[in-house]
Scaffold this active site. Structure first.
Site, short mmCIF file in Angstrom:
data_model
loop_
_atom_site.label_atom_id
_atom_site.label_comp_id
_atom_site.label_asym_id
_atom_site.label_seq_id
_atom_site.Cartn_x
_atom_site.Cartn_y
_atom_site.Cartn_z
N GLY A 1 0.79 -1.38 0.18
CA GLY A 1 -0.16 0.53 -0.45
C GLY A 1 1.01 0.97 -0.11
O GLY A 1 0.83 2.32 -0.34
N THR A 2 1.54 1.39 0.85
CA THR A 2 2.48 2.47 0.77
C THR A 2 3.80 2.54 -0.29
O THR A 2 3.46 4.16 -1.24
CB THR A 2 3.98 1.72 1.70
OG1 THR A 2 3.31 1.37 3.23
CG2 THR A 2 4.89 3.37 1.53
N GLN B 1 -7.72 0.69 3.88
CA GLN B 1 -8.41 -0.21 5.34
C GLN B 1 -10.03 -1.01 4.26
O GLN B 1 -10.46 -1.23 5.37
CB GLN B 1 -8.75 0.35 6.30
CG GLN B 1 -6.69 1.05 6.87
CD GLN B 1 -6.98 -0.43 7.49
OE1 GLN B 1 -7.86 -1.38 8.05
NE2 GLN B 1 -5.55 -0.73 7.86
N THR C 1 10.01 -8.17 -11.95
CA THR C 1 9.51 -9.45 -12.56
C THR C 1 8.33 -8.65 -11.25
O THR C 1 8.52 -9.15 -10.14
CB THR C 1 10.15 -10.24 -12.37
OG1 THR C 1 11.26 -10.19 -12.89
CG2 THR C 1 10.03 -11.84 -12.18
N CYS D 1 5.63 3.96 21.64
CA CYS D 1 6.37 5.06 22.86
C CYS D 1 8.02 5.29 21.66
O CYS D 1 8.99 4.30 20.84
CB CYS D 1 6.75 3.52 23.12
SG CYS D 1 8.28 4.03 24.70
N1 PLP Z 1 -2.33 2.86 4.67
C1 PLP Z 1 -3.40 2.59 5.10
C2 PLP Z 1 -4.57 2.85 5.43
C3 PLP Z 1 -3.04 1.36 6.02
O1 PLP Z 1 -3.48 0.70 7.08
C4 PLP Z 1 -2.10 0.59 6.22
C5 PLP Z 1 -0.75 -0.19 6.79
O2 PLP Z 1 -1.33 -0.14 7.61
C6 PLP Z 1 -1.21 1.44 5.08
C7 PLP Z 1 -1.24 2.07 4.41
C8 PLP Z 1 0.54 0.52 4.21
O3 PLP Z 1 0.59 -0.11 3.69
P1 PLP Z 1 1.15 -1.80 3.24
O4 PLP Z 1 1.58 -1.80 5.05
O5 PLP Z 1 0.98 -2.81 2.60
O6 PLP Z 1 2.48 -1.03 2.52
#
Ligand code: PLP
Length: 395
Positions: free
Chosen positions: A76-77, A186, A244, A332
């Site tokens: 996702g990032t 999410q 790949t 923390c």
């Molecule tokens: N965006 C949201 C809302 C998330 O909750 C998360 C992961 O916790 C991410 C992005 C990042 O996803 P990934 O862990 O696949 O990089």
């Protein structure tokens, strides 16, 4: 290594999910026999390429997209970065981004570090949320300008589960000629999504949040949206993302999307009922506990509850002794406890933000597990409060 997952009560599904057994089964051939490269000319690789294309179609079906609008990424990032950086490169003269104060670090940190990353100065509008964690659309409208390159607003918040009206926000962005990205990591699999009927240009999703493996994600790029790749290399993904393909995980994600699509409504109803029982039970049995986030406009699986005058970390440690897994809203860092930026943006008082716990359920949770947590939590909080100087003052 043995992890004994059968012995834990896992309520941390917004962090990551169990891989569905059907997903593991679908992946296995691609971890063993079917190891060809999907780009190869020979049939051995071509078969693997076909499996990748089938997965693409399954994912597209779940979110109402076309197969060719699906670009595989590593997570996702990466999808979030790709969308935002693509828009900035497409419109180098536009240096303004609109986002919210409650985004996941995948978007928040990127926006905070853009000046360093790109060598250009950017202006970021951080939209505020109210006490329920919801957005004010009027402020959003006013934030958009001719300078805005892209809007990036999450579909569902990872800490509170609060849903944002992204379809409407995308429509407003379109009227202003601004690209719209949503981090739906999410939301996908928990909320019905039909991208064909929206003005959303980019959408990010991640396999490990919907019972597929870690390390695979998708960026949806609506047909006709200008796009500049983040990772350059081979001609994979029609030149939109070099490298790949992570074939087994892609196949797993395809299967996970099929499962999510087939069972979404009934699973949502079941999971929501479990979540509501947990939430009502905790709020009813633990004094000075409160729900964070809008009570209705929320994912069906998430309950973020503050137990005032105790530390989230201490609660988690005690829950851990009973093998209950959840998350706290504080991290923390270097000896000081920083409450979550999401709860701070909502104006949750420090004494409550510090003691927040996120319970996030999945289709694999049972009513017995809810009863178990309801039995253990009041005693954990009561014990910690006997040690809290703030509790004595405010009891
Ligand atoms: N965006 C949201 C809302 C998330 O909750 C998360 C992961 O916790 C991410 C992005 C990042 O996803 P990934 O862990 O696949 O990089």
């Amino acid at each position: 290594m043995q992890c004994h997952s059968d012995q834990v009560v896992y309520m941390d599904n917004n962090a990551t999910t169990r891989i569905a057994p059907e997903v593991v089964e679908a992946m296995m051939p691609f971890l063993t026999d079917c190891y060809g490269n999907p780009s190869s000319m020979h049939t051995f690789g071509g078969q693997v390429g076909q499996a990748v294309e089938q997965a693409r179609e399954s994912i597209a079906r779940l979110i109402g997209a076309r197969a060719e609008e699906i670009v595989f990424t590593s997570c996702g990032t990466e999808s979030d970065s790709t969308a935002i950086l693509s828009a900035l490169q497409t419109f180098p003269e536009k240096r303004h981004i609109v986002t919210t104060r409650v985004e996941h670090p995948a978007v928040k940190s990127l926006c905070e570090n853009l000046d360093n990353l790109t060598g250009h100065k950017h202006r970021i509008t951080w939209l505020s949320v109210d006490a329920d964690g919801t957005l004010d659309l009027e402020s959003y409208r006013q934030a958009l300008s001719d300078e805005t390159a892209i809007v990036s607003v999450m579909w569902a918040n990872n800490e509170t589960g609060v849903l944002f009206p992204v379809e409407e926000m995308a429509r407003i962005a379109k009227e202003r000629g601004v690209l719209f990205h949503t981090d739906a990591v999410q939301a996908v699999g928990k909320v019905p999504i039909n991208l064909g009927a929206t003005d959303i240009d980019f959408l990010s999703l991640s396999g490990h949040k919907l019972h597929a493996p870690k390390g695979v994600g998708v960026l949806y790029v609506a047909k006709g949206t200008p796009f500049i790749p983040f990772i350059n290399g081979g001609h994979q993904e029609h030149g939109r993302r070099g490298g790949t393909e992570n074939v087994a995980s892609i196949v797993g994600l395809g299967k996970a999307c099929e499962l999510a699509g087939a069972n979404m409504e009934e699973e949502n109803t079941r999971v929501r009922a479990l979540r509501d029982k947990l939430e009502a039970g905790l709020l009813g049995s633990v004094p000075k506990s409160l729900l964070n986030g809008h009570a209705q406009d929320r994912l069906p699986n998430t309950a973020n509850i503050s137990f005032e005058y105790v530390e989230g970390e201490a609660i988690l440690l005690h829950m851990n002794q009973h093998q209950i897994c959840a998350s706290s809203g504080s991290a923390c860092t270097s000896g000081s406890l920083e409450p979550s930026h999401v709860l701070r943006a909502m104006g949750v008082p420090f004494t409550a933000a510090h003691g927040s716990i996120r319970f996030s359920l999945s289709t694999y949770n049972s009513e017995e597990e809810i009863d178990f947590v309801l039995e253990k939590m009041p005693a954990i909080i009561a014990k910690l409060r006997t040690m809290s100087p703030f509790w004595e003052e405010n009891e």
